[in-house]
Design an enzyme around this catalytic site. Structure first.
Site, mmCIF file in Angstrom:
data_model
loop_
_atom_site.group_PDB
_atom_site.id
_atom_site.type_symbol
_atom_site.label_atom_id
_atom_site.label_comp_id
_atom_site.label_asym_id
_atom_site.label_seq_id
_atom_site.Cartn_x
_atom_site.Cartn_y
_atom_site.Cartn_z
ATOM 1 N N HIS A 164 -2.800 6.926 2.618
ATOM 2 C CA HIS A 164 -3.356 5.700 2.030
ATOM 3 C C HIS A 164 -4.722 5.436 2.658
ATOM 4 O O HIS A 164 -4.906 5.566 3.868
ATOM 5 C CB HIS A 164 -2.390 4.541 2.285
ATOM 6 C CG HIS A 164 -3.018 3.210 2.079
ATOM 7 N ND1 HIS A 164 -3.712 2.886 0.934
ATOM 8 C CD2 HIS A 164 -3.096 2.108 2.895
ATOM 9 C CE1 HIS A 164 -4.175 1.646 1.044
ATOM 10 N NE2 HIS A 164 -3.820 1.164 2.216
ATOM 11 N N ASN A 216 -10.388 0.008 0.345
ATOM 12 C CA ASN A 216 -8.917 0.044 0.372
ATOM 13 C C ASN A 216 -8.401 -0.611 -0.905
ATOM 14 O O ASN A 216 -8.529 -1.819 -1.073
ATOM 15 C CB ASN A 216 -8.421 -0.708 1.618
ATOM 16 C CG ASN A 216 -6.896 -0.769 1.713
ATOM 17 O OD1 ASN A 216 -6.190 -0.546 0.732
ATOM 18 N ND2 ASN A 216 -6.400 -1.087 2.893
ATOM 19 N N CYS A 250 0.821 -1.228 0.000
ATOM 20 C CA CYS A 250 0.000 0.000 0.000
ATOM 21 C C CYS A 250 0.850 1.270 0.000
ATOM 22 O O CYS A 250 0.311 2.370 -0.146
ATOM 23 C CB CYS A 250 -0.952 -0.007 1.181
ATOM 24 S SG CYS A 250 -1.961 -1.496 1.246
HETATM 25 C C1 LIG Z 1 -9.610 -4.902 10.591
HETATM 26 C C2 LIG Z 1 -10.305 -3.888 11.489
HETATM 27 C C3 LIG Z 1 -11.342 -3.109 10.722
HETATM 28 C C4 LIG Z 1 -11.000 -4.640 12.620
HETATM 29 O O1 LIG Z 1 -11.570 -3.716 13.509
HETATM 30 P P1 LIG Z 1 -11.344 -3.897 15.064
HETATM 31 O O2 LIG Z 1 -12.034 -2.780 15.705
HETATM 32 O O3 LIG Z 1 -9.884 -4.046 15.317
HETATM 33 O O4 LIG Z 1 -12.126 -5.236 15.297
HETATM 34 P P2 LIG Z 1 -11.760 -6.467 16.215
HETATM 35 O O5 LIG Z 1 -11.045 -7.477 15.373
HETATM 36 O O6 LIG Z 1 -11.123 -6.017 17.495
HETATM 37 O O7 LIG Z 1 -13.188 -6.972 16.559
HETATM 38 C C5 LIG Z 1 -14.083 -6.183 17.364
HETATM 39 C C6 LIG Z 1 -15.424 -6.878 17.376
HETATM 40 O O8 LIG Z 1 -16.037 -6.746 16.085
HETATM 41 C C7 LIG Z 1 -16.300 -8.041 15.551
HETATM 42 N N1 LIG Z 1 -16.037 -7.983 14.110
HETATM 43 C C8 LIG Z 1 -14.856 -8.162 13.473
HETATM 44 N N2 LIG Z 1 -15.016 -8.008 12.153
HETATM 45 C C9 LIG Z 1 -16.306 -7.731 11.962
HETATM 46 C C10 LIG Z 1 -17.067 -7.467 10.818
HETATM 47 N N3 LIG Z 1 -16.530 -7.447 9.571
HETATM 48 N N4 LIG Z 1 -18.388 -7.204 10.969
HETATM 49 C C11 LIG Z 1 -18.944 -7.221 12.169
HETATM 50 N N5 LIG Z 1 -18.276 -7.463 13.307
HETATM 51 C C12 LIG Z 1 -16.972 -7.717 13.198
HETATM 52 C C13 LIG Z 1 -15.367 -8.984 16.282
HETATM 53 O O9 LIG Z 1 -15.850 -10.307 16.304
HETATM 54 C C14 LIG Z 1 -15.325 -8.368 17.649
HETATM 55 O O10 LIG Z 1 -16.501 -8.732 18.332
HETATM 56 P P3 LIG Z 1 -16.487 -8.964 19.940
HETATM 57 O O11 LIG Z 1 -16.102 -7.646 20.523
HETATM 58 O O12 LIG Z 1 -17.885 -9.365 20.235
HETATM 59 O O13 LIG Z 1 -15.463 -10.031 20.163
HETATM 60 C C15 LIG Z 1 -9.290 -2.910 12.113
HETATM 61 O O14 LIG Z 1 -8.472 -3.581 13.044
HETATM 62 C C16 LIG Z 1 -8.430 -2.261 11.081
HETATM 63 O O15 LIG Z 1 -8.893 -1.519 10.245
HETATM 64 N N6 LIG Z 1 -7.109 -2.469 11.179
HETATM 65 C C17 LIG Z 1 -6.181 -1.908 10.236
HETATM 66 C C18 LIG Z 1 -6.196 -2.790 9.024
HETATM 67 C C19 LIG Z 1 -5.636 -2.100 7.837
HETATM 68 O O16 LIG Z 1 -5.845 -0.938 7.644
HETATM 69 N N7 LIG Z 1 -4.938 -2.872 7.052
HETATM 70 C C20 LIG Z 1 -4.441 -2.445 5.818
HETATM 71 C C21 LIG Z 1 -3.184 -1.729 6.004
HETATM 72 S S1 LIG Z 1 -2.698 -1.299 4.420
#
Ligand SMILES: CC(C)(COP(=O)(O)OP(=O)(O)OC[C@H]1O[C@@H](n2cnc3c(N)ncnc32)[C@H](O)[C@@H]1OP(=O)(O)O)[C@@H](O)C(=O)NCCC(=O)NCCS
Length: 327
Positions: A249, A283, A125
């Site tokens: 990004h 993204n 990215c």
């Molecule tokens: C991936 C991302 C969106 C996940 O969000 P998060 O807030 O970290 O989510 P978590 O994995 O901690 O999960 C939080 C809760 O949401 C739930 N959840 C996860 N994905 C979900 C989805 N797609 N839809 C609904 N619920 C979801 C989980 O099960 C968890 O539930 P719980 O609290 O009951 O256990 C976030 O971590 C992110 O954007 N990270 C950066 C990734 C990125 O930008 N990567 C590319 C870099 S180039």
């Protein structure tokens, strides 16, 4: 003994600048509700946690190289540059399905660019900012006169369509910029780097589908990337208050907003325009920065002469940023 010959050296233009932008997305719009039909997710969660409202997915017969050709041709038209004037094509991407052949040479041939230096560049990215830095330096060194930099991805090929951690985030498309020589500097020095010790945070599991530790990537991006953006400004001799448009990004709207907040705390203006193209594009990895800029120019939220600060970051982990002036 004969004297050792002296190798002739060349120098290029005094500076480089961007001459035009273009982008392309497939037609198929995929909403959060569409995704909730095939996995356990919902519109509100995606909007709140990631900021995406909808994204574009390519169909089976639409390839990364098709997106790249369309975006590259659009950028040349925007710049008023003929394909025959381009001597270098750099194609940042991380989802080309084959290692052999690369994407760049065939994309150049399809656009009608005759026999350019053509290579793919993989910094995930961060790829567009890496590619722009290379293009600018090639032009200043005299190795290129006009370069086309095309970030293109078909991330839907690299994501398990039922994996709710990734399938809601990644999308398809391409964005491109034409770079040429100029008397006045139009592109600041690239500030780039990597944190390879964190490679396990994002990788292709079994060489097939993207896996990432979302929370760790989120923490890294919200703590490490704003300082890189500030270093890029400093390298260009600019202050945060000089920036008109911030284009991080488009990974997650909360990451974008966190970077903007940190820059404002360092003096960026309240009226700083912050790219939020992720809302409707998702993204798109190396395509996201030029695509966001193309969309903002067309919408009138970014205009000719604006100072842009771009910063890319992602798998590797890799990062790069630079300031530039909009054509
Ligand atoms: C991936 C991302 C969106 C996940 O969000 P998060 O807030 O970290 O989510 P978590 O994995 O901690 O999960 C939080 C809760 O949401 C739930 N959840 C996860 N994905 C979900 C989805 N797609 N839809 C609904 N619920 C979801 C989980 O099960 C968890 O539930 P719980 O609290 O009951 O256990 C976030 O971590 C992110 O954007 N990270 C950066 C990734 C990125 O930008 N990567 C590319 C870099 S180039």
């Amino acid at each position: 003994m004969t004297a050792r010959p002296t190798l002739r050296q060349q120098t290029g233009a005094p500076a480089a600048r961007i001459l035009g932008f273009g982008s392309h997305q497939p037609d198929r719009v995929v909403t959060n509700d569409d995704l909730s039909q095939v996995m356990d997710t919902n519109d509100q969660w995606i909007r709140d946690r990631v900021g995406i409202i909808e994204r574009r997915f390519g169909d089976k017969d639409e390839l990364l190289v098709d997106f790249a050709v369309a975006a590259g041709a659009a950028a040349l038209a925007d710049a008023g540059v003929e394909p025959s004037e381009v001597d270098t094509l750099i194609l940042p991407n991380c989802t080309m399905p084959t290692q052999i052949p690369n994407a760049a040479a065939q994309v150049a041939a399809r656009i009608g660019i005759p026999n350019p230096g053509a290579f793919d560049l993989n910094a995930a990215c961060a790829g567009f900012c890496y590619g722009l830095g290379v293009a600018s330096d090639l032009i200043r060194a005299g190795s290129a006169k006009k370069a086309l930099v095309i970030g293109a991805e078909k991330l839907t090929d690299a994501v398990d369509p039922t994996d709710r951690a990734n399938a809601i985030i990644f999308a398809d498309g391409a964005g491109a910029a034409v770079v040429g020589g100029s008397d006045e500097p139009g592109i600041g020095p690239v500030v780039w780097g990597s944190a390879g010790e964190l490679v396990d945070l994002i990788y292709m599991r079994d060489g097939k589908y993207i896996y990432q530790e979302g929370q760790s990537v989120f923490r890294w991006a919200t703590t490490q990337i704003a300082p890189i953006a500030l270093r890029a400004l400093e390298a260009a001799g600019l202050q945060p208050s000089d920036v008109d448009v911030l284009v991080p990004h488009q990974a997650n709207l909360r990451i974008v907003e966190s970077i903007a907040k940190k820059l404002r705390a360092k003096g960026a203006r309240e009226d700083l325009v912050v790219a939020d193209d992720i809302k409707y594009s998702g993204n798109t990895s190396s395509a996201s920065i030029p695509m966001a800029i193309d969309h903002m120019r067309k919408a009138g939220t970014a205009k000719s002469g604006d100072v842009v600060l771009a910063v890319g970051f992602g798998a590797g982990l890799s990062y790069a940023g630079q300031a530039f002036i909009l054509p």
